[in-house]
Design an enzyme around this catalytic site. Structure first.
Site, PDB file in Angstrom:
ATOM      1  N   PRO A  31       0.849  -1.203   0.000  1.00  0.00           N
ATOM      2  CG  PRO A  31      -0.015  -1.076   2.167  1.00  0.00           C
ATOM      3  CD  PRO A  31       0.761  -1.962   1.253  1.00  0.00           C
ATOM      4  CG  LEU A  32       3.252   2.060  -2.337  1.00  0.00           C
ATOM      5  CD1 LEU A  32       3.631   1.652  -3.757  1.00  0.00           C
ATOM      6  CD2 LEU A  32       4.480   2.452  -1.538  1.00  0.00           C
ATOM      7  CB  THR A  33       0.131   7.450   1.174  1.00  0.00           C
ATOM      8  OG1 THR A  33      -0.673   6.681   2.061  1.00  0.00           O
ATOM      9  CG2 THR A  33      -0.352   8.885   1.170  1.00  0.00           C
ATOM     10  CB  ALA A  64      -3.800   4.307   3.600  1.00  0.00           C
ATOM     11  CD  GLN A 106      -3.350   0.180   4.280  1.00  0.00           C
ATOM     12  OE1 GLN A 106      -3.265   1.369   4.006  1.00  0.00           O
ATOM     13  NE2 GLN A 106      -2.359  -0.492   4.820  1.00  0.00           N
ATOM     14  CG  HIS A 182      -3.294   1.027   7.702  1.00  0.00           C
ATOM     15  ND1 HIS A 182      -2.235   0.555   8.451  1.00  0.00           N
ATOM     16  CD2 HIS A 182      -2.817   2.121   7.051  1.00  0.00           C
ATOM     17  CE1 HIS A 182      -1.187   1.345   8.262  1.00  0.00           C
ATOM     18  NE2 HIS A 182      -1.510   2.302   7.419  1.00  0.00           N
ATOM     19  CB  ALA A 184       0.589  -0.881  10.519  1.00  0.00           C
ATOM     20  CG  ASN A 185       2.747   2.191   9.272  1.00  0.00           C
ATOM     21  OD1 ASN A 185       3.509   1.431   9.859  1.00  0.00           O
ATOM     22  ND2 ASN A 185       2.616   2.184   7.956  1.00  0.00           N
ATOM     23  CE1 TYR A 187      -1.455   7.807   9.740  1.00  0.00           C
ATOM     24  CE2 TYR A 187      -0.562   5.696   9.030  1.00  0.00           C
ATOM     25  CZ  TYR A 187      -0.539   7.086   8.991  1.00  0.00           C
ATOM     26  OH  TYR A 187       0.388   7.747   8.231  1.00  0.00           O
ATOM     27  N   GLY A 302      12.249  -3.137   3.446  1.00  0.00           N
ATOM     28  CA  GLY A 302      13.674  -3.381   3.273  1.00  0.00           C
ATOM     29  C   GLY A 302      14.020  -4.651   2.522  1.00  0.00           C
ATOM     30  N   GLY A 323       7.347  -1.632  -1.974  1.00  0.00           N
ATOM     31  CA  GLY A 323       6.759  -0.311  -2.130  1.00  0.00           C
ATOM     32  C   GLY A 323       7.484   0.503  -3.181  1.00  0.00           C
ATOM     33  NE  ARG A 324      11.049   4.285   0.165  1.00  0.00           N
ATOM     34  CZ  ARG A 324      11.533   5.491   0.422  1.00  0.00           C
ATOM     35  NH1 ARG A 324      12.578   5.945  -0.228  1.00  0.00           N
ATOM     36  NH2 ARG A 324      10.999   6.242   1.353  1.00  0.00           N
TER      37      ARG A 324
END
Ligand code: 8OZ
Length: 369
Positions: A31-33, A64, A106, A182, A184-185, A187, A302, A323-324
């Site tokens: 998932p990528l904002t 997200a 997500q 979601h 995680a992170n 939120y 990673g 992601g990237r």
């Protein structure tokens, strides 16, 4: 040499069932904002192209997506709480399915990681707590400090769970293959899970079983529209993003993993590391914790192709999200299969803007032409 010959023995290219969802490969899109939605939360015009270009992922996780207007915390993120939003998402899922791809939405509520300028009638954000997050979010005026939240009342919690139920209904209308909750992170759900933030004294605070209650109620609500075998959860047990902390991440998240075993979900998706962090001690801890989870485990953070192959071969993960690399390489699975060179992501176009850095990264064929 065909792609098929080189992938025959490659762990990344062994098809697998993730719950009810059949994956052709283990190279999944994280998932990528991207902050390119319209102000009303309808996905932008280029979103169907962006996701279609990436449909060779084993599965795509959408960016997200807020479950309510109160769940929004950044400029130009999409929602799934209006019929118009669901209609626009349907065009996206149709585009991905037409290419033979799979796509999971997500579901997101930011909780206190928000700003009054982003919320209906300038409302204060909501959270498990009334303490402000020590952090910033991105608004129409650039980066601004997160606004002070109000702690949700029991009624407010129930209403938010209903918002998740309605978002899941709209996600079904929009044609998604599954849902990722979601959690995680830093939120909203994480704000309930972790004791560095959750300071409640009611049934939603205190020990880890109380702190998990909101997550389990959300899972029960979305189960009205998506089977557990089409639903998963994203966690970041060691994440400190968005002013998050816990007194015993290993002990507490191990309990969460065990609780999730009972749900027989399609997957557990764990953020193991954040870009730029070297977290080898964390990796050992996460590997130990993984032993508490019985189901399909998706590792994130990673990983390159080599580390992902090792993680699958060792049994640590069933699949890995990228992601990237998926931002910059729409045909990432093919590049991994052929061990081809990757395009470099351009960080300046990650968040906001138009086609540049979104739908204009070249495929391998275009690079070689
Ligand atoms: C980057 C920028 C804004 C939000 C997350 C949804 O960290 C996000 C996010 C990432 O989970």
């Amino acid at each position: 040499m065909t792609t098929q010959t080189v992938t025959r023995n490659d762990p990344l290219f062994q098809p697998v069932k993730m719950g009810n969802i059949a994956l052709e490969n283990r190279v999944l899109m994280a998932p990528l904002t991207r902050n390119r939605a319209q102000p009303d939360g309808v996905p932008g015009d280029l979103a169907a192209t962006y996701y279609r270009q990436r449909s060779s992922a084993g599965v795509i996780f959408t960016e997200a997506t807020q479950i309510s207007a109160m769940g929004k915390g950044y400029l130009d993120t999409p929602g799934i709480h209006t019929e118009q939003q669901a209609h626009a998402w349907k065009e996206i899922t149709d585009a991905v399915h037409a290419e033979g791809g799979k796509i999971i939405i997500q579901l997101w509520h930011v909780g206190r990681i928000s700003h009054v300028s982003l919320l209906p009638d300038g409302a204060q954000p909501v959270s498990s707590t009334d303490k402000a997050a020590d952090g910033q979010t991105f608004t129409a005026n650039g980066f601004e400090d997160c606004s002070k939240p109000v702690a949700l009342t029991i009624e407010g919690i129930k209403a938010t769970v209903e918002d998740y139920r309605e978002a899941a209904r709209l996600a079904k209308v929009a044609g998604f293959d599954g849902i990722e909750v979601h959690a995680a992170n830093g939120y909203l759900i994480d704000q309930f899970l972790q004791d560095g933030v959750n300071d409640r004294t009611d049934a939603y605070g205190g020990d880890i079983h109380n702190r998990m209650r909101f997550l389990t109620e959300v899972l029960d609500a979305v189960a009205d529209h998506f089977k557990p075998s089409e639903t998963g959860v994203r966690l970041s047990p060691l994440g400190q993003a968005n002013d998050m902390s816990d007194s015993d991440p290993e002990g507490h998240f191990s309990e969460i993993y065990k609780m999730l075993n009972g749900y027989q979900l399609a997957f557990l998706h764990v953020v193991e590391a954040f870009p730029g962090s070297d977290d080898s001690a964390g990796r050992d801890l996460l590997a130990r914790m993984r032993g508490h989870y019985n189901g399909f485990y998706i590792a994130n953070g990673g990983y390159d192709a080599k580390l992902a192959r090792e993680a699958i071969e060792s049994g640590h993960a069933e699949a890995v999200t990228f992601g990237r690399d998926f931002i910059a390489n729409p045909d990432l699975p093919k590049r991994f299969a052929l061990d081809a060179k990757l395009n470099e992501p351009d960080q300046s176009t990650f968040y906001g803007g138009g086609a540049k850095g979104y739908t204009d990264y070249p495929t391998l064929e275009e690079v070689e032409a």
